[in-house]
Design a protein around this motif. Structure first.
Motif, PDB file in Angstrom:
ATOM      1  N   PHE A   1       0.876  -1.046   0.079  1.00 52.09           N
ATOM      2  CA  PHE A   1       0.054   0.187  -0.034  1.00 52.09           C
ATOM      3  C   PHE A   1       0.900   1.328   0.006  1.00 52.09           C
ATOM      4  N   CYS A   2       0.297   2.306  -0.303  1.00 51.47           N
ATOM      5  CA  CYS A   2       1.102   3.555  -0.498  1.00 51.47           C
ATOM      6  C   CYS A   2       0.162   4.733  -0.130  1.00 51.47           C
ATOM      7  N   VAL A   3       0.722   6.042  -0.022  1.00 53.42           N
ATOM      8  CA  VAL A   3      -0.408   7.098   0.227  1.00 53.42           C
ATOM      9  C   VAL A   3       0.112   7.968  -1.188  1.00 53.42           C
ATOM     10  N   ALA A   4      -1.151   8.530  -1.636  1.00 56.71           N
ATOM     11  CA  ALA A   4      -1.135   9.752  -2.816  1.00 56.71           C
ATOM     12  C   ALA A   4      -1.804  10.832  -2.210  1.00 56.71           C
ATOM     13  N   SER A   5      -1.276  12.096  -2.147  1.00 61.50           N
ATOM     14  CA  SER A   5      -1.942  13.294  -1.741  1.00 61.50           C
ATOM     15  C   SER A   5      -1.725  14.542  -2.667  1.00 61.50           C
ATOM     16  N   ASN A   6      -2.875  15.275  -2.731  1.00 62.18           N
ATOM     17  CA  ASN A   6      -2.569  16.436  -3.114  1.00 62.18           C
ATOM     18  C   ASN A   6      -1.554  17.470  -2.485  1.00 62.18           C
ATOM     19  N   GLY A   7      -1.319  17.278  -1.456  1.00 61.42           N
ATOM     20  CA  GLY A   7      -0.534  18.179  -0.475  1.00 61.42           C
ATOM     21  C   GLY A   7       1.176  17.794  -0.716  1.00 61.42           C
ATOM     22  N   PRO A   8       2.209  18.719  -0.324  1.00 69.03           N
ATOM     23  CA  PRO A   8       3.546  18.605  -0.811  1.00 69.03           C
ATOM     24  C   PRO A   8       3.982  17.470   0.278  1.00 69.03           C
TER      25      PRO A   8
ATOM     26  N   ILE B   1       4.556   6.930   9.886  1.00 71.48           N
ATOM     27  CA  ILE B   1       5.424   7.084   8.897  1.00 71.48           C
ATOM     28  C   ILE B   1       6.111   5.714   8.332  1.00 71.48           C
ATOM     29  N   ASN B   2       6.336   4.868   9.514  1.00 70.88           N
ATOM     30  CA  ASN B   2       7.063   3.430   9.117  1.00 70.88           C
ATOM     31  C   ASN B   2       6.343   2.704   8.183  1.00 70.88           C
ATOM     32  N   HIS B   3       4.916   3.048   7.944  1.00 69.19           N
ATOM     33  CA  HIS B   3       4.333   2.042   7.339  1.00 69.19           C
ATOM     34  C   HIS B   3       4.547   2.635   5.711  1.00 69.19           C
ATOM     35  N   PHE B   4       5.055   3.872   5.410  1.00 72.65           N
ATOM     36  CA  PHE B   4       4.768   4.543   4.045  1.00 72.65           C
ATOM     37  C   PHE B   4       6.216   4.912   3.707  1.00 72.65           C
ATOM     38  N   GLU B   5       7.282   4.621   4.196  1.00 73.72           N
ATOM     39  CA  GLU B   5       8.653   4.721   3.750  1.00 73.72           C
ATOM     40  C   GLU B   5       8.860   4.348   2.344  1.00 73.72           C
ATOM     41  N   GLY B   6       9.241   5.172   1.452  1.00 75.62           N
ATOM     42  CA  GLY B   6       9.442   4.523  -0.030  1.00 75.62           C
ATOM     43  C   GLY B   6       8.055   4.544  -0.668  1.00 75.62           C
ATOM     44  N   ALA B   7       6.983   5.003   0.009  1.00 81.02           N
ATOM     45  CA  ALA B   7       5.502   4.906  -0.786  1.00 81.02           C
ATOM     46  C   ALA B   7       4.742   5.905  -0.558  1.00 81.02           C
ATOM     47  N   ILE B   8       5.367   7.267  -0.831  1.00 81.59           N
ATOM     48  CA  ILE B   8       4.656   8.605  -0.521  1.00 81.59           C
ATOM     49  C   ILE B   8       4.736   9.230  -1.805  1.00 81.59           C
ATOM     50  N   PHE B   9       3.381   9.694  -2.204  1.00 82.93           N
ATOM     51  CA  PHE B   9       3.511  10.304  -3.737  1.00 82.93           C
ATOM     52  C   PHE B   9       2.295  11.560  -3.626  1.00 82.93           C
TER      53      PHE B   9
ATOM     54  N   ALA C   1       1.345   6.720  -9.026  1.00 79.73           N
ATOM     55  CA  ALA C   1       1.464   5.807  -7.804  1.00 79.73           C
ATOM     56  C   ALA C   1       1.322   4.493  -8.348  1.00 79.73           C
ATOM     57  N   ALA C   2       0.469   4.111  -8.882  1.00 84.42           N
ATOM     58  CA  ALA C   2       0.311   2.610  -9.278  1.00 84.42           C
ATOM     59  C   ALA C   2       1.482   1.963 -10.093  1.00 84.42           C
ATOM     60  N   LYS C   3       1.720   2.826 -11.005  1.00 86.31           N
ATOM     61  CA  LYS C   3       2.919   2.659 -11.830  1.00 86.31           C
ATOM     62  C   LYS C   3       4.133   2.310 -11.184  1.00 86.31           C
ATOM     63  N   THR C   4       4.541   3.338 -10.030  1.00 81.85           N
ATOM     64  CA  THR C   4       5.630   3.388  -9.387  1.00 81.85           C
ATOM     65  C   THR C   4       5.660   2.317  -8.406  1.00 81.85           C
ATOM     66  N   MET C   5       4.497   1.820  -7.968  1.00 80.05           N
ATOM     67  CA  MET C   5       4.219   0.730  -7.096  1.00 80.05           C
ATOM     68  C   MET C   5       4.320  -0.617  -7.798  1.00 80.05           C
ATOM     69  N   GLY C   6       4.410  -0.404  -9.087  1.00 74.74           N
ATOM     70  CA  GLY C   6       4.396  -1.713 -10.045  1.00 74.74           C
ATOM     71  C   GLY C   6       3.205  -2.371 -10.160  1.00 74.74           C
ATOM     72  N   PHE C   7       2.189  -1.754 -10.535  1.00 70.17           N
ATOM     73  CA  PHE C   7       0.742  -2.572 -10.405  1.00 70.17           C
ATOM     74  C   PHE C   7      -0.074  -1.760 -11.543  1.00 70.17           C
ATOM     75  N   GLU C   8      -0.759  -2.895 -12.386  1.00 73.26           N
ATOM     76  CA  GLU C   8      -1.855  -2.232 -12.997  1.00 73.26           C
ATOM     77  C   GLU C   8      -2.832  -1.535 -12.213  1.00 73.26           C
TER      78      GLU C   8
END
Length: 211
Positions: free
Chosen positions: A102-109, A123-131, A149-156
């Motif tokens: 799983f990852c996080v994708a936000s409009n915020g900086p 934060i420990n759940h999302f290291e390397g998975a913040i978009f 986010a999906a592409k970077t995570m490697g999923f369709e």
């Protein structure tokens, strides 16, 4: 589980930050001479880009916002996050139970996302998975952030589900072809019910939807 990857929005889904941000904007607008009704403003601003919020405030006045308005907003809201921000109830337990990426994708900086996740001990759940939309210069309701986010995570796209709380975010996910579940609360439930998507109001119910 049907899905292989979960994409979470941040504000209002992982952390209870929307009210803090919008309260800060309402107070700053008042100091600028623009009086905004808090409840209606919450519904209007929920999930929207900061540019949209600033443009709305400016449209209620006969003058331009000062050049340091965004900088001042960041300072004030970040200080409020540090003292008042809480995780969404049940989110820690849900993330600990998940067996898929799983990852996080936000409009915020990105610095805001990291601050909020750090403050709420997520934060420990999302290291390397913040978009962040700021990284690709494309904001919801455009679908680009979720596609990135999906592409970077490697999923369709069809392998992912998006978790959102705003109509703007739902629109972004649906435009990108994603399945999406809506996190309902008193301020957004009516809007989410109009979008014909599965909705939930607790993380326990989300866990069941994901099954």
């Amino acid at each position: 589980m049907k899905y292989k990857c979960i994409i979470f929005d941040c504000d209002g889904v992982l952390v209870d930050s929307e009210k803090i941000s919008i309260k800060t904007l309402v107070l700053m607008a008042a100091s600028f001479g623009v009086v905004l009704e808090k409840e209606n403003t919450y519904r209007l601003f929920l999930g929207k880009s900061l540019e949209f919020c600033f443009n709305h405030i400016e449209s209620q006045s006969d003058k331009k916002l000062p050049g340091n308005f965004e900088q001042e907003f960041r300072i004030r809201s970040f200080e409020a996050f540090k003292s008042d921000l809480k995780p969404i109830e049940g989110i820690h337990d849900l993330l600990n139970q998940l067996k898929i990426p799983f990852c996080v994708a936000s409009n915020g900086p990105a610095d805001k996302i990291r601050l909020n996740l750090t403050t709420t001990k997520l934060i420990n759940h999302f290291e390397g998975a913040i978009f962040s939309a700021y990284d690709i210069k494309s904001w919801k309701p455009d679908p680009d952030l979720y596609l990135h986010a999906a592409k970077t995570m490697g999923f369709e796209v069809q392998d992912c589900v998006v978790i959102e709380d705003s109509a703007v975010g739902v629109q972004a996910a649906l435009s990108g072809g994603f399945a999406v579940f809506g996190f309902a609360n008193k301020g957004n439930q009516t809007h989410l019910e109009q979008l014909d998507i599965p909705i939930f109001d607790t993380m326990t119910k989300l866990a069941k939807l994901l099954e």
